[in-house]
Enzyme design. Sequence first.
Site, PDB file in Angstrom:
ATOM      1  N   HIS A 122       0.870  -1.181   0.000  1.00  0.00           N
ATOM      2  CA  HIS A 122       0.000   0.000   0.000  1.00  0.00           C
ATOM      3  C   HIS A 122       0.908   1.233   0.000  1.00  0.00           C
ATOM      4  O   HIS A 122       2.142   1.090   0.032  1.00  0.00           O
ATOM      5  CB  HIS A 122      -0.942   0.009   1.213  1.00  0.00           C
ATOM      6  CG  HIS A 122      -0.235   0.084   2.534  1.00  0.00           C
ATOM      7  ND1 HIS A 122       0.525  -0.950   3.033  1.00  0.00           N
ATOM      8  CD2 HIS A 122      -0.175   1.081   3.457  1.00  0.00           C
ATOM      9  CE1 HIS A 122       1.013  -0.605   4.211  1.00  0.00           C
ATOM     10  NE2 HIS A 122       0.619   0.630   4.477  1.00  0.00           N
ATOM     11  N   HIS A 151       0.954   4.172   2.132  1.00  0.00           N
ATOM     12  CA  HIS A 151       1.184   5.084   3.241  1.00  0.00           C
ATOM     13  C   HIS A 151       2.671   5.433   3.218  1.00  0.00           C
ATOM     14  O   HIS A 151       3.514   4.610   2.830  1.00  0.00           O
ATOM     15  CB  HIS A 151       0.782   4.442   4.560  1.00  0.00           C
ATOM     16  CG  HIS A 151      -0.710   4.316   4.707  1.00  0.00           C
ATOM     17  ND1 HIS A 151      -1.313   3.502   5.637  1.00  0.00           N
ATOM     18  CD2 HIS A 151      -1.730   4.918   4.023  1.00  0.00           C
ATOM     19  CE1 HIS A 151      -2.625   3.609   5.532  1.00  0.00           C
ATOM     20  NE2 HIS A 151      -2.902   4.453   4.552  1.00  0.00           N
ATOM     21  N   ASP A 155       5.221   5.683   5.125  1.00  0.00           N
ATOM     22  CA  ASP A 155       6.288   4.882   5.722  1.00  0.00           C
ATOM     23  C   ASP A 155       6.562   3.597   4.958  1.00  0.00           C
ATOM     24  O   ASP A 155       7.530   2.895   5.252  1.00  0.00           O
ATOM     25  CB  ASP A 155       5.953   4.564   7.182  1.00  0.00           C
ATOM     26  CG  ASP A 155       4.636   3.812   7.346  1.00  0.00           C
ATOM     27  OD1 ASP A 155       3.677   4.134   6.605  1.00  0.00           O
ATOM     28  OD2 ASP A 155       4.543   2.930   8.214  1.00  0.00           O
ATOM     29  N   ASP A 169       0.255  -4.377   6.061  1.00  0.00           N
ATOM     30  CA  ASP A 169      -0.636  -3.856   7.096  1.00  0.00           C
ATOM     31  C   ASP A 169      -2.072  -4.293   6.810  1.00  0.00           C
ATOM     32  O   ASP A 169      -2.549  -4.155   5.679  1.00  0.00           O
ATOM     33  CB  ASP A 169      -0.580  -2.328   7.126  1.00  0.00           C
ATOM     34  CG  ASP A 169       0.778  -1.809   7.566  1.00  0.00           C
ATOM     35  OD1 ASP A 169       1.691  -2.642   7.772  1.00  0.00           O
ATOM     36  OD2 ASP A 169       0.929  -0.586   7.699  1.00  0.00           O
ATOM     37  N   HIS A 197       6.009  -5.404  11.630  1.00  0.00           N
ATOM     38  CA  HIS A 197       5.413  -4.062  11.724  1.00  0.00           C
ATOM     39  C   HIS A 197       4.989  -3.730  13.152  1.00  0.00           C
ATOM     40  O   HIS A 197       3.958  -3.106  13.386  1.00  0.00           O
ATOM     41  CB  HIS A 197       4.221  -3.949  10.767  1.00  0.00           C
ATOM     42  CG  HIS A 197       3.836  -2.524  10.447  1.00  0.00           C
ATOM     43  ND1 HIS A 197       2.927  -1.821  11.180  1.00  0.00           N
ATOM     44  CD2 HIS A 197       4.235  -1.696   9.464  1.00  0.00           C
ATOM     45  CE1 HIS A 197       2.759  -0.611  10.676  1.00  0.00           C
ATOM     46  NE2 HIS A 197       3.577  -0.513   9.621  1.00  0.00           N
TER      47      HIS A 197
END
Length: 258
Positions: free
Chosen positions: A8, A10, A12, A162, A220
């Site tokens: 994805h 995001h 970070d 995530d 994570h």
Amino acid sequence: MSEIFFTHFHADHFLGVIGLVRTLGLQARAEPMRLYGPKGAKKLLTQALALGVERVPFDVDIVEVKPEQVVEVRGGASRDGYEIWTFATEHGGGSVGYALREHQRPGRFDPEKARAAGVPEGPLWGKLQRGETVELPDGRNVPAAGIVGPNRPGRLVVFTGDTRPCASVVDAAQEADLLIHEATFGEEEKDRAKETGHSTAREAAQIALAAKARRLVLSHVSARYSISAEELVKEAREVFKETAVAKDGMTIEVPFPD
């Protein structure tokens, strides 16, 4: 050709690719690179790689993927002995996870049965192991069936990225030899995990249990556990015993299931 897979976008999870590509360029890299990611990958990664004044001195190909898709290499070629496919996760923005599944392996070769069938040791044994029928000097044809056992499964490694716990992850991780599942929080922050689209260590363990995975590695984890994540491991092991937590430089041996 090197490949990088994004789950994805995001910040970070993708900003590091800018520095990586620039560094490789300074090292005179010429080999092409391919970047995979969900919807929006082409626009976002193209803009990210355009930052700065230096031109990237090697070819960077960007490919968008969708859930339930086999990820092909450049030119549609097959991978050597394995395939990578995507599955939907619950983290917003069309996030995906990736599963690496090896092709089936030949069955076990039984040398005693080969000898009993009159097949001399040597090249003909190799043909039988590859599933071929062999012709003997006396004119008889001997098939591999009965001498070579049924095909055996390859290994399956699943990386979620995530995600909240969801059915699509359980489906993708069925009987995985290794499930790498995010565990950002401990159970005491399960409400925050839900709000932010993440999982707790216990939830990750429940996914591994439901999928009948063989081993779970938590990834994570929140910075609060950066010194020691043992409480997360303890929490997960109450549900799924074969659990460890990912660490920088960690190497994991994944044995064949049989």
